[in-house]
Design a protein around this motif. Structure first.
Motif, PDB file in Angstrom:
ATOM      1  N   PHE A   1     121.132  24.169  17.867  1.00 49.92           N
ATOM      2  CA  PHE A   1     121.103  22.959  18.689  1.00 49.92           C
ATOM      3  C   PHE A   1     121.385  23.265  20.159  1.00 49.92           C
ATOM      4  O   PHE A   1     121.531  22.359  20.968  1.00 49.92           O
ATOM      5  N   GLY A   2     121.527  24.558  20.479  1.00 54.55           N
ATOM      6  CA  GLY A   2     121.808  24.941  21.859  1.00 54.55           C
ATOM      7  C   GLY A   2     123.269  24.830  22.237  1.00 54.55           C
ATOM      8  O   GLY A   2     123.621  24.897  23.408  1.00 54.55           O
ATOM      9  N   VAL A   3     124.128  24.663  21.248  1.00 47.93           N
ATOM     10  CA  VAL A   3     125.565  24.561  21.500  1.00 47.93           C
ATOM     11  C   VAL A   3     126.190  25.912  21.200  1.00 47.93           C
ATOM     12  O   VAL A   3     125.910  26.523  20.176  1.00 47.93           O
ATOM     13  N   GLY A   4     127.035  26.373  22.094  1.00 43.26           N
ATOM     14  CA  GLY A   4     127.716  27.635  21.824  1.00 43.26           C
ATOM     15  C   GLY A   4     127.577  28.609  22.969  1.00 43.26           C
ATOM     16  O   GLY A   4     127.342  28.221  24.113  1.00 43.26           O
ATOM     17  N   ALA A   5     127.715  29.886  22.641  1.00 47.25           N
ATOM     18  CA  ALA A   5     127.713  30.943  23.647  1.00 47.25           C
ATOM     19  C   ALA A   5     126.379  30.985  24.383  1.00 47.25           C
ATOM     20  O   ALA A   5     125.323  30.986  23.781  1.00 47.25           O
ATOM     21  N   ARG A   6     126.472  31.035  25.670  1.00 46.64           N
ATOM     22  CA  ARG A   6     125.277  31.149  26.505  1.00 46.64           C
ATOM     23  C   ARG A   6     124.755  32.581  26.443  1.00 46.64           C
ATOM     24  O   ARG A   6     125.517  33.526  26.410  1.00 46.64           O
ATOM     25  N   GLY A   7     123.464  32.728  26.401  1.00 51.67           N
ATOM     26  CA  GLY A   7     122.852  34.051  26.423  1.00 51.67           C
ATOM     27  C   GLY A   7     122.798  34.739  25.073  1.00 51.67           C
ATOM     28  O   GLY A   7     122.405  35.881  24.981  1.00 51.67           O
TER      29      GLY A   7
ATOM     30  N   GLN B   1     118.276  29.946   5.304  1.00 52.20           N
ATOM     31  CA  GLN B   1     119.143  30.285   6.440  1.00 52.20           C
ATOM     32  C   GLN B   1     118.818  31.676   6.981  1.00 52.20           C
ATOM     33  O   GLN B   1     118.704  31.863   8.186  1.00 52.20           O
ATOM     34  N   ARG B   2     118.684  32.616   6.103  1.00 54.47           N
ATOM     35  CA  ARG B   2     118.363  33.975   6.540  1.00 54.47           C
ATOM     36  C   ARG B   2     117.008  34.031   7.241  1.00 54.47           C
ATOM     37  O   ARG B   2     116.816  34.811   8.153  1.00 54.47           O
ATOM     38  N   ARG B   3     116.080  33.202   6.783  1.00 52.66           N
ATOM     39  CA  ARG B   3     114.744  33.208   7.363  1.00 52.66           C
ATOM     40  C   ARG B   3     114.763  32.697   8.798  1.00 52.66           C
ATOM     41  O   ARG B   3     114.093  33.238   9.660  1.00 52.66           O
ATOM     42  N   TRP B   4     115.525  31.645   9.069  1.00 52.69           N
ATOM     43  CA  TRP B   4     115.494  31.099  10.431  1.00 52.69           C
ATOM     44  C   TRP B   4     116.467  31.779  11.372  1.00 52.69           C
ATOM     45  O   TRP B   4     116.424  31.540  12.577  1.00 52.69           O
ATOM     46  N   THR B   5     117.327  32.640  10.851  1.00 54.06           N
ATOM     47  CA  THR B   5     118.246  33.368  11.728  1.00 54.06           C
ATOM     48  C   THR B   5     117.864  34.834  11.868  1.00 54.06           C
ATOM     49  O   THR B   5     118.703  35.677  12.146  1.00 54.06           O
ATOM     50  N   THR B   6     116.599  35.151  11.674  1.00 54.51           N
ATOM     51  CA  THR B   6     116.095  36.504  11.902  1.00 54.51           C
ATOM     52  C   THR B   6     115.332  36.525  13.217  1.00 54.51           C
ATOM     53  O   THR B   6     114.960  35.469  13.740  1.00 54.51           O
ATOM     54  N   PRO B   7     115.071  37.708  13.763  1.00 56.38           N
ATOM     55  CA  PRO B   7     114.287  37.765  15.002  1.00 56.38           C
ATOM     56  C   PRO B   7     112.905  37.109  14.864  1.00 56.38           C
ATOM     57  O   PRO B   7     112.362  36.602  15.838  1.00 56.38           O
ATOM     58  N   ASP B   8     112.347  37.063  13.654  1.00 55.90           N
ATOM     59  CA  ASP B   8     111.057  36.409  13.450  1.00 55.90           C
ATOM     60  C   ASP B   8     111.174  34.898  13.535  1.00 55.90           C
ATOM     61  O   ASP B   8     110.171  34.193  13.514  1.00 55.90           O
ATOM     62  N   ALA B   9     112.398  34.395  13.617  1.00 53.35           N
ATOM     63  CA  ALA B   9     112.609  32.947  13.617  1.00 53.35           C
ATOM     64  C   ALA B   9     112.041  32.280  14.856  1.00 53.35           C
ATOM     65  O   ALA B   9     111.901  31.067  14.903  1.00 53.35           O
TER      66      ALA B   9
ATOM     67  N   ARG C   1     109.242  32.091  15.674  1.00 57.07           N
ATOM     68  CA  ARG C   1     107.996  31.414  15.306  1.00 57.07           C
ATOM     69  C   ARG C   1     108.245  30.030  14.721  1.00 57.07           C
ATOM     70  O   ARG C   1     107.340  29.226  14.638  1.00 57.07           O
ATOM     71  N   LEU C   2     109.476  29.753  14.307  1.00 56.83           N
ATOM     72  CA  LEU C   2     109.796  28.430  13.771  1.00 56.83           C
ATOM     73  C   LEU C   2     109.866  27.415  14.905  1.00 56.83           C
ATOM     74  O   LEU C   2     110.305  27.726  16.000  1.00 56.83           O
ATOM     75  N   THR C   3     109.482  26.215  14.597  1.00 56.38           N
ATOM     76  CA  THR C   3     109.598  25.161  15.598  1.00 56.38           C
ATOM     77  C   THR C   3     111.065  24.793  15.764  1.00 56.38           C
ATOM     78  O   THR C   3     111.856  24.929  14.831  1.00 56.38           O
ATOM     79  N   PRO C   4     111.428  24.336  16.955  1.00 59.31           N
ATOM     80  CA  PRO C   4     112.821  23.938  17.160  1.00 59.31           C
ATOM     81  C   PRO C   4     113.265  22.844  16.182  1.00 59.31           C
ATOM     82  O   PRO C   4     114.412  22.841  15.738  1.00 59.31           O
ATOM     83  N   LEU C   5     112.357  21.948  15.819  1.00 52.44           N
ATOM     84  CA  LEU C   5     112.713  20.890  14.877  1.00 52.44           C
ATOM     85  C   LEU C   5     113.074  21.467  13.508  1.00 52.44           C
ATOM     86  O   LEU C   5     114.073  21.073  12.898  1.00 52.44           O
ATOM     87  N   LYS C   6     112.270  22.428  13.011  1.00 52.78           N
ATOM     88  CA  LYS C   6     112.564  23.045  11.705  1.00 52.78           C
ATOM     89  C   LYS C   6     113.895  23.791  11.746  1.00 52.78           C
ATOM     90  O   LYS C   6     114.673  23.732  10.794  1.00 52.78           O
ATOM     91  N   SER C   7     114.157  24.484  12.833  1.00 49.58           N
ATOM     92  CA  SER C   7     115.431  25.204  12.958  1.00 49.58           C
ATOM     93  C   SER C   7     116.604  24.237  12.954  1.00 49.58           C
ATOM     94  O   SER C   7     117.622  24.474  12.299  1.00 49.58           O
ATOM     95  N   LYS C   8     116.457  23.129  13.659  1.00 56.83           N
ATOM     96  CA  LYS C   8     117.538  22.143  13.722  1.00 56.83           C
ATOM     97  C   LYS C   8     117.744  21.457  12.373  1.00 56.83           C
ATOM     98  O   LYS C   8     118.880  21.197  11.973  1.00 56.83           O
ATOM     99  N   LEU C   9     116.668  21.167  11.678  1.00 51.18           N
ATOM    100  CA  LEU C   9     116.792  20.558  10.352  1.00 51.18           C
ATOM    101  C   LEU C   9     117.485  21.515   9.375  1.00 51.18           C
ATOM    102  O   LEU C   9     118.362  21.107   8.607  1.00 51.18           O
ATOM    103  N   ALA C  10     117.095  22.783   9.410  1.00 48.23           N
ATOM    104  CA  ALA C  10     117.719  23.780   8.532  1.00 48.23           C
ATOM    105  C   ALA C  10     119.200  23.938   8.860  1.00 48.23           C
ATOM    106  O   ALA C  10     120.047  24.000   7.967  1.00 48.23           O
TER     107      ALA C  10
END
Length: 161
Positions: free
Chosen positions: A55-61, A121-129, A131-140
């Motif tokens: 969600f963009g909350v947390g450590a910058r960078g 969870q593992r799928r969206w928190t990999t470097p290949d993530a 490619r996921l849309t921001p909405l899918k990442s936020k829903l997961a």
């Protein structure tokens, strides 16, 4: 409340060496519960840090995949401590668990959360993530937070509900 077919299993749990030792030793249950609750706090903390980064909350960078990779050992260790401490706690109070409406809910949520973590969870928190849309990442991420929070709430309800 669980089906009557589970009753013999829960009665057996209460008669095991582990169940009777934890139940009959004054300090065993509180010590085990302390580790259980500390592990829950660490797990929920890491889950929040990883998932709120979607969600963009947390450590910058720092991206979600980097954060998830760095916190993975903490998450797995706390999950192991939760399971290993939960077993003797449940075995020492099997009838309380059997009669509780919250206990089966907690167990179902735990299985779903573990499966969710090791698949979605593992799928969206990999470097290949990327490619996921921001909405899918936020829903997961939101679903993961709900699952783990639900486990804590259901666990707290075991003695009462």
């Amino acid at each position: 409340m669980l089906s009557d077919s589970f009753l013999p299993f829960f009665e057996w749990c209460g008669r095991t060496w582990l169940g009777t030792t934890v139940r009959d030793t004054v300090w065993a249950f509180p010590v085990i519960e302390t580790f259980h609750l500390l592990a829950l706090a660490v797990l929920l903390g890491t889950v929040l840090i990883v998932n709120l980064s979607a969600f963009g909350v947390g450590a910058r960078g720092s991206s979600s995949p980097v954060t998830a990779r760095e916190l993975e050992p903490w998450m797995l260790t706390s999950l192991a401590v939760l399971i290993l401490s939960g077993i003797p706690m449940a075995m020492s109070e099997p009838m309380k668990c059997y009669e509780s409406y919250s206990f089966p809910i907690k167990m179902i949520l735990l299985v779903v959360a573990i499966l969710w973590h090791f698949t979605v969870q593992r799928r969206w928190t990999t470097p290949d993530a990327l490619r996921l849309t921001p909405l899918k990442s936020k829903l997961a991420a939101g679903f993961s937070i709900l699952l783990w929070t639900g486990i804590g709430i259901a666990g707290k309800g075991i003695p009462y509900v």
